[in-house]
Design a protein around this motif. Sequence first.
Motif, PDB file in Angstrom:
ATOM      1  N   GLN A  60      62.953  47.639  73.532  1.00  0.00           N
ATOM      2  CA  GLN A  60      63.298  46.871  72.546  1.00  0.00           C
ATOM      3  C   GLN A  60      64.334  45.709  73.250  1.00  0.00           C
ATOM      4  OE1 GLN A  60      65.663  47.574  69.290  1.00  0.00           O
ATOM      5  NE2 GLN A  60      66.259  49.308  69.947  1.00  0.00           N
ATOM      6  N   PRO A  74      68.004  46.908  62.158  1.00  0.00           N
ATOM      7  CA  PRO A  74      67.348  47.101  63.138  1.00  0.00           C
ATOM      8  C   PRO A  74      65.944  47.428  63.010  1.00  0.00           C
ATOM      9  CG  PRO A  74      68.537  49.203  62.531  1.00  0.00           C
ATOM     10  CD  PRO A  74      68.751  47.985  61.586  1.00  0.00           C
ATOM     11  N   ARG A  99      70.521  43.932  69.242  1.00  0.00           N
ATOM     12  CA  ARG A  99      69.786  44.462  68.091  1.00  0.00           C
ATOM     13  C   ARG A  99      70.602  44.091  66.993  1.00  0.00           C
ATOM     14  NH1 ARG A  99      69.261  51.090  68.685  1.00  0.00           N
ATOM     15  NH2 ARG A  99      71.166  51.272  68.981  1.00  0.00           N
ATOM     16  N   ASP A 100      70.070  43.900  66.018  1.00  0.00           N
ATOM     17  CA  ASP A 100      70.599  43.772  64.484  1.00  0.00           C
ATOM     18  C   ASP A 100      71.236  45.181  63.940  1.00  0.00           C
ATOM     19  OD1 ASP A 100      71.451  43.072  61.867  1.00  0.00           O
ATOM     20  OD2 ASP A 100      69.824  41.764  61.578  1.00  0.00           O
ATOM     21  N   THR A 115      59.311  46.332  60.939  1.00  0.00           N
ATOM     22  CA  THR A 115      60.432  47.219  61.379  1.00  0.00           C
ATOM     23  C   THR A 115      59.675  48.686  61.136  1.00  0.00           C
ATOM     24  OG1 THR A 115      61.961  45.955  60.294  1.00  0.00           O
ATOM     25  CG2 THR A 115      62.612  48.241  60.201  1.00  0.00           C
ATOM     26  N   GLN A 165      62.991  41.333  68.986  1.00  0.00           N
ATOM     27  CA  GLN A 165      63.619  41.181  67.962  1.00  0.00           C
ATOM     28  C   GLN A 165      63.476  39.762  67.202  1.00  0.00           C
ATOM     29  OE1 GLN A 165      65.738  43.477  66.909  1.00  0.00           O
ATOM     30  NE2 GLN A 165      65.874  44.475  68.828  1.00  0.00           N
TER      31      GLN A 165
END
Length: 616
Positions: free
Chosen positions: A338, A347, A342-343, A321, A299
């Motif tokens: 990952q 993401p 996560r955002d 991304t 990330q």
Amino acid sequence: AQGQEQLQNQSSNCNFTSWSMPLDKVNGTVIPLPVAGRTIQAVTDLTLDEQLYLYERTRQLKRKHSNNGVIQEETAPPLFEILDTNEDDKVADPDASVYLLFLDSSTRTKESIRNAAAFHAVKVNEFNAETSSFKKNETITDTMKMLTVYSTQQSIFVIRSPIEGICRWLETVMPEHAKRFGVPPPTFINAGDGQNTHPLGEYLDVFSMLEQKRWNRAAIHIAMVGDLAHGRTVHSKVDGLKVFQQVRVDIVAPDIFGYPIEYRNAMRANGFEVREFESIESYFETAQGSIADVWHFCQPQYKRVGDLLPSAFSELRSKVTFRPEWRQHLPKDVHFFQTLPRDKVHPVVPLSFDTLPLNGWDKVANNGFFLHSVLLGMLFGKLGRGIPAISKERCASSAFEIENNEDQEASRPFFGADSTSLPSWIEPVELSKDHTRRPERAKSGGSVPLKDGLVIDHIAVSTNPASCWQRMRRLRTILGWSKLFGNESVYDTGKEPGLMKGIMSLPNFDVRSLTVPQMKIIASIAPDCTVNAISNSTVVGKYRLHVPERIYNMANISCKNKLCVSHKDNKQRDVAAFFERKPFYETSALPKCKEAQYLFVCRYCLWPHEYENIWS
């Protein structure tokens, strides 16, 4: 018989107590279990055999507790022969403890460890840093001293911290404290320290990749994507991926998130094939036909790269991304992993991929409980029989015994000692037949050769006379010689134009009082100098001092990494700086340093320094 001999050798080579190394009997011989009581600061704190045992035993535990028919029907050969398969997995000792000290936020690692500890039916304690004695400026050492004596059996501390190298420091200092109170030396597990390393995360990643590879260690082709500069788990892959026999690594990251050069070079030195790409898009454009079937996304930590214009931010994000339309270019049976969390707004892997077979990150979360349960069992001494013995050099305490032995020699006289008993950094110089000092050879304005005393010559040979004066001043200060009569001078060496050297003369100095630790201080401050003992105008002893393998227990040395447990800004007043000499390697920590004979690496955080930079 060979295995028994190995284990007996391990027992004799390593000075482990029955506390730190639970005992077993083989044919009536008491032997220690190899991993029990071990501190895990880095991936390499478990040998390759120990890692394979961890992964195979985790595989067995997961199969035992799984309702998944595919797992139950696995026929792949074992990664490692497990000799204690019938041993109960659980520790089941209510007097043993697991402490969770998470000074940084965590959900998955902390909860996985908590449930693994509950599986073993041991005490589980969570240390709340927000309301603890840390708020009263207590050091981590004082806190550990308190918590260690609250259990009568083994205690394991799982620590996540923004400060780097905590577990390595505590491994050094805590055994002696535990011995005083008659309790087992505690074990420490690094659950992520600053930007340094995350062995727990790497063990879990590698197990999950082995599972995806159907337990075939022959080869792996992995693409590492995203913020590779700041991801501590991805830094650990240099060592973690050595489980596989052939490794291909595709580095996919823009320069600002680039994988540090020391890790890239270390991978190549390990025999890994390494390729580098600026973005995912360029990866697909230039590597078609050889795309990795394992992807690991790290990330992005945008806050660490400073202020960016919105356009620059958008461009940076696009490079790391994954876009849904690229899925068609992926090889068959690909798996994505990952780092989490996560955002949810931006993401790096599309949220729509959650339900696809390539989703490997949910498997990692599921595997955490099983792997952490086995690891705790190994460290408590419940599991691990049959793992080959480790050499003395790999023993948890042996590295720290070396300097302890040196410290115990503090009163040992230096001059007159048998040259075979001297440390490797002290080189005796053979004297000529007539080594009488001749006063008539003294240079104008210089000091007259001594009749009796000590002369240290060739101090800080360089073209900078200020360096010579600085080193001589440092010698007097640290050795406590400021009150002694003597002379300090800087002269031309006479070998090369402009090359200077410092000379320190101490008349009537009792050379018999000079000890090996004092010589080590001289060698550390003025490497490559010569130390001369003078008696009746004759040199009776001469030694050339080289750079010691370790520099520690000295005033005016400090690690320059502000995240290090020994750095003054972290207010861990009881942590003394400690450096180990290493052959030079290129590192992002010293971008201007392209050549040197050695680097000096902090024992705790592994931050590299040039020689001059270890001094305050």
